[in-house]
Design an enzyme around this catalytic site. Structure first.
Site, short mmCIF file in Angstrom:
data_model
loop_
_atom_site.label_atom_id
_atom_site.label_comp_id
_atom_site.label_asym_id
_atom_site.label_seq_id
_atom_site.Cartn_x
_atom_site.Cartn_y
_atom_site.Cartn_z
N CYS A 173 62.86 41.76 5.66
CA CYS A 173 62.40 42.21 4.36
C CYS A 173 63.36 42.54 3.28
O CYS A 173 64.44 43.07 3.32
CB CYS A 173 61.66 43.74 4.56
N SER A 212 60.34 49.94 -3.00
CA SER A 212 61.74 49.94 -2.90
C SER A 212 62.59 50.31 -3.98
O SER A 212 63.69 51.08 -3.93
CB SER A 212 61.99 48.39 -2.54
N LYS A 270 51.32 46.39 13.10
CA LYS A 270 51.89 47.68 12.47
C LYS A 270 51.43 48.96 13.12
O LYS A 270 50.20 48.98 13.48
CB LYS A 270 51.33 47.75 11.06
N VAL A 308 56.68 47.90 4.06
CA VAL A 308 58.04 48.48 4.07
C VAL A 308 58.77 48.24 2.79
O VAL A 308 58.22 47.09 2.29
CB VAL A 308 58.76 47.81 5.41
#
Ligand SMILES: N[C@@H](CCC(=O)N[C@@H](CS)C(=O)NCC(=O)O)C(=O)O
Length: 228
Positions: free
Chosen positions: A12, A70, A39, A52
């Site tokens: 990711c 993020s 998940k 995520v």
């Protein structure tokens, strides 16, 4: 100092933003990789969007707070732990945030580029070419976006440019050709220890396998370049 657990998926690009910020701050953290195709329930309970990265912050009194998104995670770390990575000047900081949005839009194009059918691949190639042309115009002398200072903006583009370590071996995309500033930036980011450590050592190979598994036009081109 709180303790940090970063919930992650090895490929990711958004996770890398948080991992780079933590490394730049010299903060130890636990990284827990999950399978996004399966998940775990504990993750779905923690992550409101099912995405995520998630950062679990354990405070000195033992209580926990969960952060998602993020850039929110990166900015929280930047506001609470030295050294400051975002510019201090508000206008300059706003400008950096704007270009971080540009990095996110670039990541969206990249996803279509490596998973899409032929039409999507071609459309994303055109879109990425325009974005990289624009970046080449805005970049200055380097080595980083803001000269010698590594910033959160660099962290955001590090994961964009890391994709090309895989793409270069799959297809002659031409996206970095004739763009010396972008290439120099890519190299400076690659050399940065926080960037190097933010993804698994075998990231390029894992991503190649993932691209092939996705079965889009890029995977077909990797087998048969004449299809381009
Ligand atoms: N805007 C989010 C994007 C995060 C994101 O898209 N993460 C992807 C993996 S790179 C994800 O978890 N997707 C959920 C899924 O694949 O089901 C951020 O910046 O954190």
């Amino acid at each position: 100092m709180p303790r940090f657990k970063l919930i992650s998926f090895p490929l990711c690009p958004y996770v890398q933003r948080a991992a780079i910020a933590l490394a730049e701050k010299g903060v130890p953290f636990e990284r827990v990789d999950i399978d996004l195709a399966d998940k775990p329930d504990w993750f779905l309970k923690l992550s409101p969007l099912g995405k995520v990265p998630v950062l679990v912050v354990t405070l000195d009194d033992g209580s926990e707070q969960v952060l998602f998104e993020s850039q929110v995670i990166a900015e929280y770390l930047d506001e609470t732990i030295a050294p400051r990575l975002h510019p201090v000047d508000p206008l300059e900081r706003a400008r950096h945030r704007a270009w971080i949005e540009f990095a996110s839009a670039t990541l969206a194009d990249i996803y279509g580029f490596y998973t899409g059918d032929r039409d999507a691949y071609r459309a994303k190639l055109v879109s990425l070419d325009a974005k990289f042309r624009r970046l080449e115009q805005v970049l200055e002398d380097g080595p980083f976006f803001a000269g010698d200072r590594f910033s959160l903006l660099d962290a955001a583009f590090a994961s964009v440019l890391r994709y090309f370590d895989t793409f270069d071996g799959l297809v002659d995309h031409g996206l970095l050709a004739g763009r010396p500033k972008l290439q120099a930036w890519r190299e400076a980011l690659r050399q940065r220890p926080s960037v190097a450590g933010a993804a698994p050592a075998d990231y390029a190979e894992r991503l190649r396998d993932y691209v092939i598994e996705k079965g889009g036009h890029l995977a077909a081109l990797a087998r048969q370049p004449a299809l381009a």
